[in-house]
Design an enzyme around this catalytic site. Structure first.
Site, PDB file in Angstrom:
ATOM      1  CE1 TYR A 210       5.919   9.737  12.985  1.00 27.54           C
ATOM      2  CE2 TYR A 210       8.097  10.716  12.803  1.00 27.54           C
ATOM      3  CZ  TYR A 210       7.066   9.975  12.255  1.00 27.54           C
ATOM      4  OH  TYR A 210       7.183   9.486  10.976  1.00 27.54           O
TER       5      TYR A 210
ATOM      6  CE  LYS B  25      10.606   6.282   8.944  1.00 26.39           C
ATOM      7  NZ  LYS B  25      10.651   5.366   7.795  1.00 26.39           N
TER       8      LYS B  25
ATOM      9  CB  VAL C 144      12.138  -5.961   6.926  1.00 34.25           C
ATOM     10  CG1 VAL C 144      11.596  -6.373   5.566  1.00 34.25           C
ATOM     11  CG2 VAL C 144      11.440  -4.701   7.443  1.00 34.25           C
TER      12      VAL C 144
ATOM     13  NE  ARG D 247       0.793  -6.850  12.593  1.00 37.77           N
ATOM     14  CZ  ARG D 247       1.627  -5.977  13.110  1.00 37.77           C
ATOM     15  NH1 ARG D 247       1.940  -4.889  12.418  1.00 37.77           N
ATOM     16  NH2 ARG D 247       2.168  -6.167  14.303  1.00 37.77           N
TER      17      ARG D 247
ATOM     18  CG  ASN E 171       7.740   1.915   1.732  1.00 40.13           C
ATOM     19  OD1 ASN E 171       7.545   3.120   1.834  1.00 40.13           O
ATOM     20  ND2 ASN E 171       6.753   1.026   1.860  1.00 40.13           N
TER      21      ASN E 171
ATOM     22  CB  THR F 184      -1.853   7.071   1.464  1.00 38.90           C
ATOM     23  OG1 THR F 184      -0.515   7.324   1.017  1.00 38.90           O
ATOM     24  CG2 THR F 184      -2.830   7.471   0.390  1.00 38.90           C
TER      25      THR F 184
ATOM     26  NE  ARG G  61      -2.127  -1.455   3.670  1.00 42.22           N
ATOM     27  CZ  ARG G  61      -2.723  -1.685   4.823  1.00 42.22           C
ATOM     28  NH1 ARG G  61      -4.033  -1.602   4.909  1.00 42.22           N
ATOM     29  NH2 ARG G  61      -2.018  -1.998   5.901  1.00 42.22           N
ATOM     30  N   GLY G  62       0.209   2.397  -0.182  1.00 43.06           N
ATOM     31  CA  GLY G  62       0.853   3.696  -0.024  1.00 43.06           C
ATOM     32  C   GLY G  62       2.073   3.918  -0.899  1.00 43.06           C
TER      33      GLY G  62
END
Length: 256
Positions: free
Chosen positions: A152, A159, A64, A38, A90, A190, A15-16
């Site tokens: 976050y 990140k 991963v 998943r 990703n 998204t 997705r995305g």
């Protein structure tokens, strides 16, 4: 086609941004390994779209963040293709909560998927890319690597680690003909808004974000995929260890 006869592995590509990136490579001639953990159905749908474009798609379920699963993923790539031209890291996850409420499990889970996976995926990808005379590795980062976003902290730290790994791997692997870079896409509807939309009215939050973007709109997954794709072309050969920001100016300070 710029990626004719190339093989690309895109983690988290159901997705995305991952899906858009996988389809971008397929449209330009690459065979694609679609990875998921998943949700199989979106991954199968991505693979179907790739096959409709006349390219080969291999779907592999793997977490991963788990080293055994990561190694199994690359074992499948080696078995089916015996080489790899492009790796896009990703896949991402995280526990969004205040710093003082974080737990060791959340830290380890997030760091393993978002950052550690890049290091050990690069180790496995390198010999497969050397079989091709070189290759490209691109990771998806986030503005949270340098900016403070609500709840976050663990994702942001992961990140930041990812961007640091990008620099170290970039310097070490370029002499092997492997370019390593990252893309930081800013706010993408998204993906980036999934967490923040749970904090209030989604339409209002969406408009608040848009008002902070000088370009007047959010980035699309396809636009991120275009930049990832560019970094995997010969035109980007001298871009090494960099994080390219694609955010319509969102992270720039603005004086009014």
């Amino acid at each position: 086609m710029m990626f004719q006869n190339k093989t690309a592995l895109v983690t988290g590509s159901g997705r995305g941004i991952g899906r858009a990136t996988a389809l971008h490579f397929a449209r330009h001639g690459a065979d694609v390994i679609v990875n998921f953990f998943r949700n199989r159905v979106p991954a199968e749908e991505t693979a179907h779209e790739i096959e409709k474009l006349g390219r080969r798609a291999l779907v592999v379920k793997a977490d991963v963040g788990d080293l055994d699963d990561l190694n199994r993923l690359f074992d499948e790539v080696k078995k089916e293709f015996d080489a790899l031209d492009i790796l896009v890291h990703n896949a991402a996850s995280g526990y969004n909560r205040p710093a003082l409420e974080q737990k060791p499990k959340g830290w380890e889970w997030t760091m393993n998927i978002n950052a550690r996976a890049l290091l050990f995926a690069a180790q496995r990808a390198t010999p497969l890319m050397e079989n091709r005379g070189g290759g490209k590795i691109v990771s998806i980062s986030s503005p949270g690597s340098a900016r403070v976003l609500p709840d976050y902290v663990v994702v942001g730290a992961s990140k930041a680690a990812l961007e640091s790994l990008t620099r170290y791997l970039g310097v070490e692997l370029i002499l092997k003909g492997i370019n390593v870079n990252a893309v930081s896409p800013g706010v993408v509807k998204t993906d980036a808004l999934n967490h923040f939309s749970s904090m209030g009215n989604q339409d209002r939050i969406l408009q608040d974000f848009i008002q902070q973007v000088p370009a007047g709109r959010l980035v699309t997954p396809e636009e991120v995929a275009e930049v990832v794709g560019f970094l995997c072309t010969p035109a980007a050969e001298m871009i090494v260890g960099q994080t390219i920001v694609v955010d319509g100016g969102y992270t720039l300070p603005i004086s009014k």
